[in-house]
Design a protein around this motif. Structure first.
Motif, PDB file in Angstrom:
ATOM      1  N   GLY A   1       0.836  -1.191   0.000  1.00  0.00           N
ATOM      2  CA  GLY A   1       0.000   0.000   0.000  1.00  0.00           C
ATOM      3  C   GLY A   1       0.869   1.238   0.000  1.00  0.00           C
ATOM      4  O   GLY A   1       2.097   1.156   0.095  1.00  0.00           O
ATOM      5  N   PRO A   2       0.261   2.409  -0.115  1.00  0.00           N
ATOM      6  CA  PRO A   2       1.028   3.658  -0.166  1.00  0.00           C
ATOM      7  C   PRO A   2       1.955   3.851   1.040  1.00  0.00           C
ATOM      8  O   PRO A   2       3.094   4.289   0.880  1.00  0.00           O
ATOM      9  CB  PRO A   2      -0.044   4.742  -0.215  1.00  0.00           C
ATOM     10  CG  PRO A   2      -1.255   4.049  -0.758  1.00  0.00           C
ATOM     11  CD  PRO A   2      -1.165   2.632  -0.279  1.00  0.00           C
ATOM     12  N   ALA A   3       1.483   3.524   2.224  1.00  0.00           N
ATOM     13  CA  ALA A   3       2.318   3.713   3.424  1.00  0.00           C
ATOM     14  C   ALA A   3       3.525   2.780   3.398  1.00  0.00           C
ATOM     15  O   ALA A   3       4.653   3.197   3.710  1.00  0.00           O
ATOM     16  CB  ALA A   3       1.493   3.477   4.680  1.00  0.00           C
ATOM     17  N   GLU A   4       3.318   1.524   3.021  1.00  0.00           N
ATOM     18  CA  GLU A   4       4.420   0.569   2.958  1.00  0.00           C
ATOM     19  C   GLU A   4       5.413   0.953   1.875  1.00  0.00           C
ATOM     20  O   GLU A   4       6.627   0.844   2.051  1.00  0.00           O
ATOM     21  CB  GLU A   4       3.905  -0.851   2.714  1.00  0.00           C
ATOM     22  CG  GLU A   4       3.112  -1.422   3.865  1.00  0.00           C
ATOM     23  CD  GLU A   4       1.635  -1.030   3.838  1.00  0.00           C
ATOM     24  OE1 GLU A   4       1.178  -0.381   2.876  1.00  0.00           O
ATOM     25  OE2 GLU A   4       0.940  -1.355   4.805  1.00  0.00           O
ATOM     26  N   LEU A   5       4.904   1.406   0.739  1.00  0.00           N
ATOM     27  CA  LEU A   5       5.777   1.819  -0.353  1.00  0.00           C
ATOM     28  C   LEU A   5       6.608   3.031   0.059  1.00  0.00           C
ATOM     29  O   LEU A   5       7.817   3.076  -0.180  1.00  0.00           O
ATOM     30  CB  LEU A   5       4.952   2.144  -1.608  1.00  0.00           C
ATOM     31  CG  LEU A   5       5.748   2.571  -2.834  1.00  0.00           C
ATOM     32  CD1 LEU A   5       6.755   1.507  -3.235  1.00  0.00           C
ATOM     33  CD2 LEU A   5       4.805   2.885  -3.984  1.00  0.00           C
ATOM     34  N   ALA A   6       5.984   3.997   0.702  1.00  0.00           N
ATOM     35  CA  ALA A   6       6.700   5.190   1.159  1.00  0.00           C
ATOM     36  C   ALA A   6       7.795   4.815   2.155  1.00  0.00           C
ATOM     37  O   ALA A   6       8.919   5.322   2.079  1.00  0.00           O
ATOM     38  CB  ALA A   6       5.731   6.183   1.774  1.00  0.00           C
ATOM     39  N   GLU A   7       7.483   3.908   3.067  1.00  0.00           N
ATOM     40  CA  GLU A   7       8.472   3.484   4.054  1.00  0.00           C
ATOM     41  C   GLU A   7       9.631   2.759   3.376  1.00  0.00           C
ATOM     42  O   GLU A   7      10.799   3.011   3.677  1.00  0.00           O
ATOM     43  CB  GLU A   7       7.829   2.582   5.096  1.00  0.00           C
ATOM     44  CG  GLU A   7       8.795   2.171   6.190  1.00  0.00           C
ATOM     45  CD  GLU A   7       8.142   1.389   7.318  1.00  0.00           C
ATOM     46  OE1 GLU A   7       8.893   0.810   8.111  1.00  0.00           O
ATOM     47  OE2 GLU A   7       6.895   1.358   7.403  1.00  0.00           O
ATOM     48  N   SER A   8       9.321   1.874   2.438  1.00  0.00           N
ATOM     49  CA  SER A   8      10.349   1.137   1.721  1.00  0.00           C
ATOM     50  C   SER A   8      11.256   2.080   0.928  1.00  0.00           C
ATOM     51  O   SER A   8      12.486   1.937   0.942  1.00  0.00           O
ATOM     52  CB  SER A   8       9.691   0.125   0.772  1.00  0.00           C
ATOM     53  OG  SER A   8      10.656  -0.514  -0.009  1.00  0.00           O
ATOM     54  N   LEU A   9      10.654   3.038   0.244  1.00  0.00           N
ATOM     55  CA  LEU A   9      11.449   4.001  -0.528  1.00  0.00           C
ATOM     56  C   LEU A   9      12.317   4.852   0.393  1.00  0.00           C
ATOM     57  O   LEU A   9      13.470   5.148   0.071  1.00  0.00           O
ATOM     58  CB  LEU A   9      10.532   4.882  -1.378  1.00  0.00           C
ATOM     59  CG  LEU A   9       9.855   4.177  -2.543  1.00  0.00           C
ATOM     60  CD1 LEU A   9       8.847   5.118  -3.204  1.00  0.00           C
ATOM     61  CD2 LEU A   9      10.871   3.683  -3.552  1.00  0.00           C
ATOM     62  N   GLY A  10      11.760   5.232   1.532  1.00  0.00           N
ATOM     63  CA  GLY A  10      12.531   6.011   2.492  1.00  0.00           C
ATOM     64  C   GLY A  10      13.729   5.244   3.020  1.00  0.00           C
ATOM     65  O   GLY A  10      14.837   5.782   3.132  1.00  0.00           O
ATOM     66  N   GLU A  11      13.513   3.967   3.325  1.00  0.00           N
ATOM     67  CA  GLU A  11      14.612   3.128   3.815  1.00  0.00           C
ATOM     68  C   GLU A  11      15.679   2.957   2.746  1.00  0.00           C
ATOM     69  O   GLU A  11      16.880   2.988   3.035  1.00  0.00           O
ATOM     70  CB  GLU A  11      14.076   1.772   4.257  1.00  0.00           C
ATOM     71  CG  GLU A  11      13.258   1.832   5.526  1.00  0.00           C
ATOM     72  CD  GLU A  11      12.524   0.542   5.843  1.00  0.00           C
ATOM     73  OE1 GLU A  11      12.599  -0.411   5.033  1.00  0.00           O
ATOM     74  OE2 GLU A  11      11.862   0.490   6.896  1.00  0.00           O
TER      75      GLU A  11
END
Length: 70
Positions: A7-17
């Motif tokens: 989802g958007p939140a998981e994708l954002a977290e993954s990209l941030g990491e």
């Protein structure tokens, strides 16, 4: 078995990491080999055509490979 997409939140977290990990690799001007190597490994696992030129990458996302294109 179904494949799930983040989802958007998981994708954002993954990209941030991923961004944080890449920024942690020292890459002063003229010494980008380690960073380029990390990105080259990642790109070769995902895209059909990757070319490394010194410490720069060319990634063809459509598989064209740049051969005969112009």
């Amino acid at each position: 078995m179904s494949l799930s997409h983040p989802g958007p939140a998981e994708l954002a977290e993954s990209l941030g990491e991923r961004a944080e990990a890449l920024c942690a690799i020292p890459s002063p001007t003229g010494a980008e080999a380690e960073l380029c190597g990390e990105l080259e490994t990642w790109a070769r696992a995902l895209f059909p055509a990757v070319q490394r030129v010194k410490n720069s990458l060319i990634v063809w996302i459509d598989g064209g490979g740049g051969q005969g294109e112009g």
